[in-house]
Design a protein around this motif. Structure first.
Motif, short mmCIF file in Angstrom:
data_model
loop_
_atom_site.label_atom_id
_atom_site.label_comp_id
_atom_site.label_asym_id
_atom_site.label_seq_id
_atom_site.Cartn_x
_atom_site.Cartn_y
_atom_site.Cartn_z
N LYS A 249 -18.42 24.94 -21.06
CA LYS A 249 -19.37 25.49 -20.09
C LYS A 249 -20.72 24.82 -20.26
O LYS A 249 -21.19 24.59 -21.37
CB LYS A 249 -19.49 27.00 -20.31
N SER A 250 -21.37 24.50 -19.14
CA SER A 250 -22.69 23.88 -19.19
C SER A 250 -23.74 24.91 -19.60
O SER A 250 -23.69 26.07 -19.20
CB SER A 250 -23.05 23.28 -17.83
N HIS A 251 -24.71 24.46 -20.40
CA HIS A 251 -25.83 25.30 -20.82
C HIS A 251 -27.16 24.76 -20.31
O HIS A 251 -28.22 25.09 -20.83
CB HIS A 251 -25.86 25.40 -22.35
N ALA A 252 -27.09 23.90 -19.29
CA ALA A 252 -28.30 23.25 -18.77
C ALA A 252 -29.28 24.28 -18.21
O ALA A 252 -28.90 25.23 -17.52
CB ALA A 252 -27.92 22.25 -17.69
N ARG A 253 -30.55 24.10 -18.54
CA ARG A 253 -31.62 24.96 -18.06
C ARG A 253 -32.46 24.21 -17.03
O ARG A 253 -32.21 23.05 -16.72
CB ARG A 253 -32.48 25.42 -19.23
N ASP A 254 -33.47 24.87 -16.51
CA ASP A 254 -34.30 24.25 -15.47
C ASP A 254 -35.31 23.26 -16.06
O ASP A 254 -35.69 22.30 -15.39
CB ASP A 254 -35.04 25.32 -14.67
N GLU A 255 -35.75 23.50 -17.29
CA GLU A 255 -36.82 22.68 -17.87
C GLU A 255 -36.37 21.25 -18.11
O GLU A 255 -35.39 21.00 -18.82
CB GLU A 255 -37.30 23.29 -19.19
N VAL A 256 -37.11 20.28 -17.56
CA VAL A 256 -36.85 18.87 -17.81
C VAL A 256 -37.56 18.48 -19.09
O VAL A 256 -38.79 18.56 -19.18
CB VAL A 256 -37.33 17.99 -16.64
N ILE A 257 -36.78 18.04 -20.09
CA ILE A 257 -37.39 17.66 -21.36
C ILE A 257 -37.71 16.17 -21.41
O ILE A 257 -38.66 15.74 -22.05
CB ILE A 257 -36.47 18.05 -22.54
N LEU A 258 -36.91 15.36 -20.70
CA LEU A 258 -37.12 13.91 -20.72
C LEU A 258 -36.96 13.37 -19.31
O LEU A 258 -35.97 13.65 -18.63
CB LEU A 258 -36.09 13.24 -21.64
N SER A 259 -37.95 12.59 -18.88
CA SER A 259 -37.89 11.94 -17.58
C SER A 259 -38.17 10.46 -17.77
O SER A 259 -39.21 10.07 -18.31
CB SER A 259 -38.94 12.55 -16.63
N VAL A 260 -37.22 9.62 -17.35
CA VAL A 260 -37.30 8.18 -17.53
C VAL A 260 -37.34 7.52 -16.16
O VAL A 260 -36.49 7.79 -15.31
CB VAL A 260 -36.09 7.66 -18.35
N GLY A 261 -38.33 6.64 -15.95
CA GLY A 261 -38.46 5.98 -14.66
C GLY A 261 -38.66 4.49 -14.79
O GLY A 261 -39.60 4.01 -15.44
N GLY A 262 -37.75 3.71 -14.21
CA GLY A 262 -37.88 2.26 -14.20
C GLY A 262 -37.90 1.61 -15.57
O GLY A 262 -38.47 0.52 -15.73
#
Length: 503
Positions: A249-262
């Motif tokens: 089962k997924s435990h993913a939450r709304d909070e983005v902890i890491l954002s990677v761009g380009g």
């Protein structure tokens, strides 16, 4: 093609309790390019090493010209006309091209007769259609030119079987085409060429026949005109995911902890884009040369990216060193636990405290052994590390228990983000399930994980989302519900979702 030049007859190879090859049969004919394809770990390397005398078969026979032979080492293989070139060429940078070609022929006056050496080297280079100065130092050669030197070296020894193992994985498109042209020319000259590649599009360009192997077993051998990409991929990955590990089962939450761009590291990978939420596992899939590990090393600051952005816990973060990553709460569990992950001669206790040694120092700078022991005992119970004593050298443990010690070392840091590079490589099925449970428990408690794996059932079992890479390029990010082995393999080998070669 009436008489094979080399054949494997019901060959099996065991390493302890591990069966690397099982009842493998393969027939190679002069004048053809015979491709061999399979997933990472399918047994291709073991098969090469048996053909070149590095390993001896546990069962079965190897025949040359329909005569059973014992290939007892690389010298015997060379005498029989069997040679191999690999993704990373083996040339001597301080010697010139001619000297590298004849480096194995120390007798017969080759080293003394420089003029003869140059003439013969030039003829060999010309035979394979390369424009290369034989007096040029090898240190200045491109990868493609280095591989041409290795091919010329094999031709100088009257090669009859040339094994090309991922020869184009590190080459540009133009260099790769040069190498494929050489392979076709050698076959036209009567050499049996074995061509191993994850690039399915070039298999269709260069091969006369193709053999698919999976889990150390022979699956099929067909004329290249009698197969297609979909059939090949299905045979390469033809295992039921349910036979391995079920998706939790997924435990993913709304909070983005890491954002990677380009995110880009010049010449290695480019334009990597993804977001990772707390409680989520992002799996990274791809084949050899996909550069997944390089992305992980950039995120951990070992080889910092040259451009792109990283936001961590909502704030911009430029990661330039492992210490900076660790201070931020990012940990990296290396794929190579013997070289990069653990100190093998040291005790379990000492290894667990390595990443957080400052926490175990007294006011006068000495290590608090009692605190170390208490921490090691806690992780021994929590991770079910099977050992009679925490003072046992890590090198004495099984692979699965070594992996748990390495995980304990980083969990003791109490990170928010764990990057796992091939977390279950070289460990048994039971230990794999335990490591999977530990990763799931970590994200359930609010951490986030990136899992790099070459095992497609593992990718599908662990990943809430799956980022597929190919040769430093991000091909797609798939939700778990839309992912399957065939689709991942198609993307990893440069096909689109309809099985066509991607642009």
């Amino acid at each position: 093609m009436t008489q094979p030049v080399l054949s494997l007859d019901h060959v099996s190879k065991r390493f302890g309790s591990t069966l690397a090859l099982s009842d493998m049969s393969l027939v190679l004919f002069p004048g053809e390019v015979h491709a061999i394809v399979g997933e990472n770990g399918a047994g291709k390397s073991t098969m090469i090493k048996i053909m070149t005398g590095i390993h001896q078969p546990s069962e079965g026979t190897v025949s040359v010209d329909d005569t059973v032979r014992t290939i007892s080492g690389s010298q015997t293989a060379r005498e029989l006309g069997i040679a191999a070139i690999y993704q990373e060429p083996m040339v001597f940078p301080d010697l010139d091209v001619a000297e590298n070609i004849f480096i194995s022929q120390v007798g017969g006056g080759w080293l003394q007769n420089k003029a003869k050496q140059r003439r013969e080297a030039s003829a060999l280079i010309e035979r394979i259609g390369m424009d290369l100065d034989v007096d040029r130092a090898a240190s200045g050669l491109t990868l493609a030119e280095q591989q041409a030197v290795e091919i010329a070296r094999a031709l100088s020894q009257d090669v009859r079987v040339l094994i090309m193992d991922e020869p184009t994985a590190s080459l540009s498109a133009h260099e790769a085409e040069q190498l494929r042209r050489i392979a076709r020319q050698l076959a036209a000259d009567g050499v049996a060429v074995v061509y191993i590649s994850h690039r399915l599009e070039e298999i269709f360009e260069v091969a006369d026949r193709v053999t698919v192997i999976r889990d150390g077993e022979h699956i099929s051998t067909r004329l290249i005109t009698e197969t297609d990409t979909d059939t090949m991929i299905a045979e390469m990955v033809g295992r039921e995911v349910g036979n391995y590990f079920a998706k939790a089962k997924s435990h993913a939450r709304d909070e983005v902890i890491l954002s990677v761009g380009g995110l880009t590291l010049d010449g290695v990978f480019e334009n990597i884009d993804f977001e990772l939420r707390r409680g989520e596992v992002l799996a990274m899939a791809g084949l050899i040369g996909a550069r997944r590990t390089d992305v992980a090393l950039a995120l951990f600051g070992i080889h910092p990216a040259t451009s792109g952005t990283v936001a961590y816990k909502g704030e911009p973060l430029k990661i330039t060193s492992p210490k900076q990553a660790m201070d931020a709460g990012i940990a990296y569990v290396s794929e190579d636990r013997r070289k990069l992950g653990l100190a093998m001669p040291m005790a379990i206790r000492a290894n667990i405290s390595l990443a957080t040694l400052g926490d175990f120092l007294s006011k006068i700078g000495l290590i608090n052994r009692e605190k170390e022991r208490a921490t090691a005992h806690q992780f021994r119970q929590r991770l079910n590390i099977r050992t009679p004593d925490i003072e046992t050298e890590v090198g004495m443990l099984s692979g699965g228990n070594q992996q748990k010690v390495m995980l304990a070392k980083w969990l003791n840091m109490q990170p928010d983000l764990l990057i796992f590079d091939e977390p279950t490589r070289g460990i048994d099925v039971g230990a794999k399930a335990e490591v999977h449970d530990l990763i799931r428990d970590f994200v359930k408690q609010g951490g986030a994980a990136i899992v790099i794996s070459s095992d497609l059932p593992e990718v599908l079992a662990m990943g809430d989302r799956i980022l597929v890479m190919r040769e430093g390029e991000q091909m797609a990010i798939l939700d778990h519900e839309e992912a399957n082995q065939e689709r991942i393999m198609a993307l990893a080998t440069g096909q689109d979702d309809l099985g066509r070669v991607a642009a």
